[in-house]
Design a protein around this motif. Structure first.
Motif, PDB file in Angstrom:
ATOM      1  N   THR A 122       0.512  -1.184  -0.158  1.00 45.71           N
ATOM      2  CA  THR A 122       0.040  -0.049   0.042  1.00 45.71           C
ATOM      3  C   THR A 122       1.016   1.142   0.036  1.00 45.71           C
ATOM      4  O   THR A 122       2.457   1.787   0.401  1.00 45.71           O
ATOM      5  N   THR A 123       0.453   2.310  -0.072  1.00 47.37           N
ATOM      6  CA  THR A 123       0.943   3.524  -0.002  1.00 47.37           C
ATOM      7  C   THR A 123       1.668   3.767   1.255  1.00 47.37           C
ATOM      8  O   THR A 123       2.748   4.412   1.154  1.00 47.37           O
ATOM      9  N   ASN A 124       0.672   3.151   2.469  1.00 50.16           N
ATOM     10  CA  ASN A 124       1.643   3.251   3.458  1.00 50.16           C
ATOM     11  C   ASN A 124       2.050   2.832   3.831  1.00 50.16           C
ATOM     12  O   ASN A 124       3.383   3.258   4.412  1.00 50.16           O
ATOM     13  N   ASP A 125       2.520   1.392   3.345  1.00 47.77           N
ATOM     14  CA  ASP A 125       3.434   0.481   3.563  1.00 47.77           C
ATOM     15  C   ASP A 125       4.873   0.907   2.801  1.00 47.77           C
ATOM     16  O   ASP A 125       6.260   1.275   3.466  1.00 47.77           O
ATOM     17  N   ILE A 126       4.684   1.628   1.617  1.00 45.14           N
ATOM     18  CA  ILE A 126       6.059   2.434   0.879  1.00 45.14           C
ATOM     19  C   ILE A 126       6.962   3.336   1.798  1.00 45.14           C
ATOM     20  O   ILE A 126       7.934   2.954   2.202  1.00 45.14           O
ATOM     21  N   VAL A 127       5.689   4.346   1.716  1.00 48.72           N
ATOM     22  CA  VAL A 127       6.008   5.107   2.870  1.00 48.72           C
ATOM     23  C   VAL A 127       7.023   5.089   5.075  1.00 48.72           C
ATOM     24  O   VAL A 127       8.105   5.238   4.750  1.00 48.72           O
ATOM     25  N   SER A 128       6.174   4.248   5.720  1.00 46.90           N
ATOM     26  CA  SER A 128       6.405   3.268   6.746  1.00 46.90           C
ATOM     27  C   SER A 128       7.888   2.569   6.300  1.00 46.90           C
ATOM     28  O   SER A 128       8.812   3.603   7.114  1.00 46.90           O
ATOM     29  N   ALA A 129       7.842   1.939   5.406  1.00 47.58           N
ATOM     30  CA  ALA A 129       9.059   1.570   4.979  1.00 47.58           C
ATOM     31  C   ALA A 129      10.110   2.360   4.748  1.00 47.58           C
ATOM     32  O   ALA A 129      11.363   2.039   5.184  1.00 47.58           O
ATOM     33  N   ALA A 130      10.213   3.053   4.227  1.00 44.20           N
ATOM     34  CA  ALA A 130      11.272   4.670   3.851  1.00 44.20           C
ATOM     35  C   ALA A 130      11.769   4.971   4.942  1.00 44.20           C
ATOM     36  O   ALA A 130      12.488   5.249   4.927  1.00 44.20           O
ATOM     37  N   ALA A 131      10.506   6.007   5.636  1.00 47.91           N
ATOM     38  CA  ALA A 131      11.017   6.608   7.021  1.00 47.91           C
ATOM     39  C   ALA A 131      11.522   5.606   7.701  1.00 47.91           C
ATOM     40  O   ALA A 131      12.415   6.181   8.140  1.00 47.91           O
ATOM     41  N   GLN A 132      11.631   4.086   8.101  1.00 45.79           N
ATOM     42  CA  GLN A 132      12.417   3.648   8.856  1.00 45.79           C
ATOM     43  C   GLN A 132      13.652   3.689   8.911  1.00 45.79           C
ATOM     44  O   GLN A 132      14.508   2.963   9.633  1.00 45.79           O
ATOM     45  N   GLY A 133      14.147   3.244   7.026  1.00 49.14           N
ATOM     46  CA  GLY A 133      15.192   3.366   6.988  1.00 49.14           C
ATOM     47  C   GLY A 133      15.641   4.621   7.165  1.00 49.14           C
ATOM     48  O   GLY A 133      17.537   4.736   7.590  1.00 49.14           O
TER      49      GLY A 133
END
Length: 220
Positions: A122-133
């Motif tokens: 999902t869009t939120n999955d994409i952003v959450s993973a990048a924010a964790q990085g």
């Protein structure tokens, strides 16, 4: 609060995300010079067949064949495209790529990613993973507390974002991720620039992200 701006056809004329009047039509010489830049960038990445030259103006334009993602790049030597190697995720070569853009005038670095995952996030999955990085790279990163500017395009997936204040080489920087799941493609923009210019930095990244989304939507 997010200030959302709707950009439609005008995005096609924006080599960088800066408020400016549309440039006059490019001369044949300007188009040829920009096209040569695109050819060099594709050749340097051994990306023939994965990226193609779509230049039709004074700024080099490169398109990712599989997704339709478009990138605008000038002759800065840091500008390039990248094809990520295949790994354990089962992503074929050419289905995980990026355009890397350096804007010396604004002191910004932007990377636009297009990935076709076997399991669509999902869009939120994409952003959450990048924010964790981002937090892993900068453990002292703090959430950006003020307004940012995103570009949205009517009819396309609304992007999400996460933004931070970080320190890079001892200097305060604004860094953010913008993400959207557009059809079968996961699109992501990573942008970093001067903290004092956070609004302009976010706008630049947002417009480039929207430009990529337009290309993907037109290729569907």
């Amino acid at each position: 609060m997010i200030a959302r701006l709707t950009f439609i056809a005008a995005l096609a004329f924006a080599p960088v995300a800066a408020a400016q009047d549309a440039a006059p039509p490019a001369s044949a010489e300007q188009v040829a010079a920009a096209s040569a830049i695109a050819d060099r960038i594709i050749a340097a990445a051994d990306a023939q067949g994965i990226f193609v030259n779509k230049t039709d103006g004074a700024v080099a334009q490169i398109e990712h064949v599989a997704s339709g993602m478009r990138c605008l790049l000038d002759d800065n030597p840091a500008n390039r495209v990248h094809i990520f190697p295949t790994g354990g995720a089962g992503i074929p070569r050419g289905d995980d790529v990026a355009c890397i853009v350096r804007n010396d005038a604004m002191d910004t670095d932007i990377t636009i990613y297009a990935t076709r995952y076997p399991d669509r996030p999902t869009t939120n999955d994409i952003v959450s993973a990048a924010a964790q990085g981002i937090r892993q790279r900068w453990p002292d990163a703090t959430p950006y507390p003020d307004q940012v500017t995103l570009a949205t395009v009517q009819g396309l997936a609304a992007p999400a974002y996460s933004a931070f204040k970080v320190r890079l080489d001892g200097v305060e920087k604004f860094t953010m991720v913008i993400g959207a799941q557009q059809g079968e493609w996961s699109l992501k923009a990573r942008v970093t620039g001067p903290y004092a210019d956070a609004m302009a930095v976010s706008l630049e990244g947002g417009v480039m992200m929207a430009f990529a989304q337009i290309g993907v939507s037109e290729a569907d």
